[in-house]
Structures are given as C-alpha cells and as structure tokens.
Design a protein around this motif. Structure first.
Motif, PDB file in Angstrom:
ATOM      1  N   VAL A  18       0.837  -1.201   0.000  1.00 55.62           N
ATOM      2  CA  VAL A  18       0.000   0.000   0.000  1.00 55.62           C
ATOM      3  C   VAL A  18       0.873   1.254   0.000  1.00 55.62           C
ATOM      4  N   ALA A  19       1.897   1.272   0.851  1.00 53.54           N
ATOM      5  CA  ALA A  19       2.757   2.457   0.948  1.00 53.54           C
ATOM      6  C   ALA A  19       3.450   2.754  -0.373  1.00 53.54           C
ATOM      7  N   VAL A  20       4.049   1.729  -0.971  1.00 58.48           N
ATOM      8  CA  VAL A  20       4.774   1.929  -2.229  1.00 58.48           C
ATOM      9  C   VAL A  20       3.821   2.361  -3.342  1.00 58.48           C
ATOM     10  N   SER A  21       2.659   1.720  -3.404  1.00 59.01           N
ATOM     11  CA  SER A  21       1.692   2.052  -4.449  1.00 59.01           C
ATOM     12  C   SER A  21       1.196   3.483  -4.315  1.00 59.01           C
ATOM     13  N   VAL A  22       0.884   3.905  -3.096  1.00 57.61           N
ATOM     14  CA  VAL A  22       0.365   5.261  -2.889  1.00 57.61           C
ATOM     15  C   VAL A  22       1.434   6.310  -3.174  1.00 57.61           C
ATOM     16  N   VAL A  23       2.672   6.037  -2.796  1.00 53.88           N
ATOM     17  CA  VAL A  23       3.755   6.988  -3.083  1.00 53.88           C
ATOM     18  C   VAL A  23       3.965   7.128  -4.583  1.00 53.88           C
ATOM     19  N   GLN A  60      -3.276 -12.813  10.430  1.00 57.27           N
ATOM     20  CA  GLN A  60      -2.858 -11.583   9.776  1.00 57.27           C
ATOM     21  C   GLN A  60      -4.084 -10.875   9.200  1.00 57.27           C
ATOM     22  N   VAL A  61      -4.516  -9.841   9.891  1.00 60.78           N
ATOM     23  CA  VAL A  61      -5.631  -9.026   9.436  1.00 60.78           C
ATOM     24  C   VAL A  61      -5.170  -7.574   9.438  1.00 60.78           C
ATOM     25  N   PRO A  62      -5.383  -6.858   8.344  1.00 53.89           N
ATOM     26  CA  PRO A  62      -4.955  -5.452   8.314  1.00 53.89           C
ATOM     27  C   PRO A  62      -5.584  -4.655   9.454  1.00 53.89           C
ATOM     28  N   ASP A  63      -4.764  -3.887  10.118  1.00 51.37           N
ATOM     29  CA  ASP A  63      -5.252  -3.011  11.182  1.00 51.37           C
ATOM     30  C   ASP A  63      -5.739  -1.709  10.549  1.00 51.37           C
ATOM     31  N   ILE A  64      -6.983  -1.354  10.838  1.00 49.25           N
ATOM     32  CA  ILE A  64      -7.598  -0.200  10.180  1.00 49.25           C
ATOM     33  C   ILE A  64      -6.845   1.094  10.474  1.00 49.25           C
ATOM     34  N   LEU A  65      -6.506   1.323  11.735  1.00 49.75           N
ATOM     35  CA  LEU A  65      -5.817   2.562  12.094  1.00 49.75           C
ATOM     36  C   LEU A  65      -4.451   2.636  11.437  1.00 49.75           C
ATOM     37  N   LEU A  66      -3.710   1.520  11.456  1.00 53.69           N
ATOM     38  CA  LEU A  66      -2.389   1.503  10.826  1.00 53.69           C
ATOM     39  C   LEU A  66      -2.509   1.701   9.323  1.00 53.69           C
ATOM     40  N   LEU A  67      -3.503   1.093   8.725  1.00 51.63           N
ATOM     41  CA  LEU A  67      -3.733   1.261   7.293  1.00 51.63           C
ATOM     42  C   LEU A  67      -4.016   2.719   6.950  1.00 51.63           C
ATOM     43  N   LEU A  68      -4.811   3.371   7.778  1.00 54.93           N
ATOM     44  CA  LEU A  68      -5.139   4.780   7.563  1.00 54.93           C
ATOM     45  C   LEU A  68      -3.901   5.664   7.668  1.00 54.93           C
ATOM     46  N   VAL A  69      -3.079   5.404   8.680  1.00 55.24           N
ATOM     47  CA  VAL A  69      -1.866   6.202   8.885  1.00 55.24           C
ATOM     48  C   VAL A  69      -0.889   5.997   7.726  1.00 55.24           C
ATOM     49  N   ILE A  70      -0.703   4.748   7.313  1.00 58.87           N
ATOM     50  CA  ILE A  70       0.238   4.454   6.229  1.00 58.87           C
ATOM     51  C   ILE A  70      -0.231   5.084   4.927  1.00 58.87           C
ATOM     52  N   ALA A  71      -1.513   4.951   4.599  1.00 61.06           N
ATOM     53  CA  ALA A  71      -2.025   5.521   3.351  1.00 61.06           C
ATOM     54  C   ALA A  71      -1.901   7.041   3.347  1.00 61.06           C
ATOM     55  N   THR A  72      -2.207   7.677   4.479  1.00 56.92           N
ATOM     56  CA  THR A  72      -2.097   9.137   4.562  1.00 56.92           C
ATOM     57  C   THR A  72      -0.655   9.589   4.427  1.00 56.92           C
ATOM     58  N   THR A  73       0.240   8.947   5.182  1.00 54.66           N
ATOM     59  CA  THR A  73       1.655   9.322   5.150  1.00 54.66           C
ATOM     60  C   THR A  73       2.248   9.130   3.770  1.00 54.66           C
ATOM     61  N   ALA A  74       1.942   7.993   3.136  1.00 50.31           N
ATOM     62  CA  ALA A  74       2.470   7.729   1.797  1.00 50.31           C
ATOM     63  C   ALA A  74       1.937   8.734   0.787  1.00 50.31           C
ATOM     64  N   SER A  75       0.688   9.140   0.941  1.00 50.82           N
ATOM     65  CA  SER A  75       0.110  10.134   0.048  1.00 50.82           C
ATOM     66  C   SER A  75       0.867  11.457   0.146  1.00 50.82           C
ATOM     67  N   VAL A  76       1.159  11.887   1.363  1.00 49.26           N
ATOM     68  CA  VAL A  76       1.877  13.147   1.558  1.00 49.26           C
ATOM     69  C   VAL A  76       3.301  13.048   1.016  1.00 49.26           C
ATOM     70  N   LEU A  77       3.966  11.915   1.263  1.00 57.25           N
ATOM     71  CA  LEU A  77       5.333  11.742   0.772  1.00 57.25           C
ATOM     72  C   LEU A  77       5.373  11.786  -0.758  1.00 57.25           C
ATOM     73  N   GLY A  78       4.408  11.143  -1.400  1.00 56.65           N
ATOM     74  CA  GLY A  78       4.357  11.193  -2.858  1.00 56.65           C
ATOM     75  C   GLY A  78       4.096  12.600  -3.367  1.00 56.65           C
ATOM     76  N   LEU A 155      -4.119  17.357   4.479  1.00 54.70           N
ATOM     77  CA  LEU A 155      -5.582  17.279   4.516  1.00 54.70           C
ATOM     78  C   LEU A 155      -6.110  16.413   3.371  1.00 54.70           C
ATOM     79  N   ALA A 156      -5.527  16.572   2.185  1.00 52.47           N
ATOM     80  CA  ALA A 156      -5.948  15.766   1.041  1.00 52.47           C
ATOM     81  C   ALA A 156      -5.674  14.287   1.286  1.00 52.47           C
ATOM     82  N   GLY A 157      -4.494  13.978   1.826  1.00 58.97           N
ATOM     83  CA  GLY A 157      -4.159  12.585   2.111  1.00 58.97           C
ATOM     84  C   GLY A 157      -5.083  11.974   3.146  1.00 58.97           C
TER      85      GLY A 157
END
Length: 211
Positions: A18-23, A60-78, A155-157
């Motif tokens: 998710v992180a690599v794809s979003v970046v 192994q189940v994706p953690d919603i909060l961690l998923l949200l943080v990773i997607a937001t952070t990767a969006s900003v980094l990209g 905010l967008a991320g």
C-alpha cells in the motif's frame, strides 16, 4: 483481480505494498492504490463480521488505524516528491507542462489559488485521476512555499485515505460479503474520482461586477 488482491491482505506485506503504491501513483496514476486500500479495509471488516456463526479472525488481518496512517503518510510523501520535482524540474519540465493542457491549467490556477488560501483544489484533485500529479507538480512549478502546500497535502491525504478505508470497511460490514463490498466500494471510489475531475476542470467562477 479482486481475488488476487484479497489474498495479499493475509500478509503483513500488504502495508508495504500500500505504501509503495500510494507513493508512486503520483508518477504512475495507473497503479491501483485506492483499490489496495479498499481491499485491505474490506478484509479487516470481513474478518470480524458478525453473523449466525462467528467468523474467526485470521492471524494476519490489516489493522484499520495503521492502514489509515500508512495511506495518509504515503500520500503526503508522494505529493512532496512531485512538488520537489516541480520546483527543480528545469527546462525539461517546462516543455512537458507546455505540452499538457492539464499541467498548463494547473500552472495558471494554482499560484493564485494557494496564495489566497484556496488550497481546497489540492484536496479535490486528490480524488481525480492524475489530479494529484497535476496539482503537486503545478504547485512546485509555481514556486509555492512548502508551508503553503504541505497542510493542504496532509488534509488531502487524510480525506482520500479516510474515504477509501471507510468505503472498504463499512461497505463490507453493511453488505456482509467481502467481494461485493469491495466491488461496490471501488465503484464508489471511481465515482468520486469522476466528480473530482469535473470540479477540477471546471473554470473558476468570477464575481459579477458591482452595479
């Protein structure tokens, strides 16, 4: 495709994917970053779904909060990577912008919009196909300050990641079926993208002259 993505959610590598794809989708908008986020959120919802027979939660189940943080952070980094590229692109980027009506329009609109605090365009464009690329490169090319662009990028991320996670999670909970919840959530994501693309392309309104 959804079945293949669904199998990936059972692996901890889903976070890295998710992180690599979003970046990278700021440079390669064809990457299915939104679909990945939705699928991971849907898997988390399906694992804990209530029913006549309780569904066991996999190891192994994706953690919603961690998923949200990773997607937001990767969006900003990209965004910031494209922003920096726009600032330092030089003559080659100038020629690329001149050949693209989208980039030319962003170049013309963003300077004034961000200076006036009209960075809502950054948030809207985050949902549009290739809109994130156009806005981030355009903001850098117009030599906006980081302090002007970064808050809107964050905010967008957050808005994009929150919308995508909510679609996958609540869609699956409401519908009770992971594949259907994922499919309809992806349709809703594309619908939001179409609306955002229309809003970004719409020319800015001008105030009527006073009588």
């Amino acid at each position: 495709m959804l079945e293949t993505l669904g199998s990936l959610t059972a692996s901890p590598w889903i976070y890295a994917l998710v992180a690599v794809s979003v970046v990278l989708d700021v440079f390669l908008p064809v990457l299915p970053s939104g679909v990945l986020v939705i699928t991971a959120a849907a898997a988390a919802a399906a694992a804990g779904a209530a029913g006549p027979v309780p569904v066991p939660v996999p190891a192994q189940v994706p953690d919603i909060l961690l998923l949200l943080v990773i997607a937001t952070t990767a969006s900003v980094l990209g965004d910031m990577a494209a922003f920096r590229l726009g600032r330092r692109g030089g003559a080659r980027l100038d020629r690329a912008i001149a050949r693209s009506r989208r980039l030319t329009r962003a170049h013309e609109r963003l300077g004034t919009a961000l200076a006036r605090g009209g960075g809502a365009l950054v948030v809207i464009a985050r949902f549009a196909p290739a809109g994130r690329s156009v806005v981030s490169l355009g903001a850098g090319k117009t030599q906006r300050k980081v302090a002007e662009f970064l808050p809107w990028s964050v905010l967008a991320g957050m808005a994009w990641a929150g919308y995508s996670v909510a679609l996958g999670y609540f869609g699956t909970q409401w519908l009770g079926t992971q594949w259907l919840g994922t499919a309809l959530s992806v349709v809703a994501l594309f619908a939001a993208g179409a609306l955002a693309a229309f809003l970004v392309r719409r020319p800015p309104t001008t105030a009527a002259p006073a009588a």
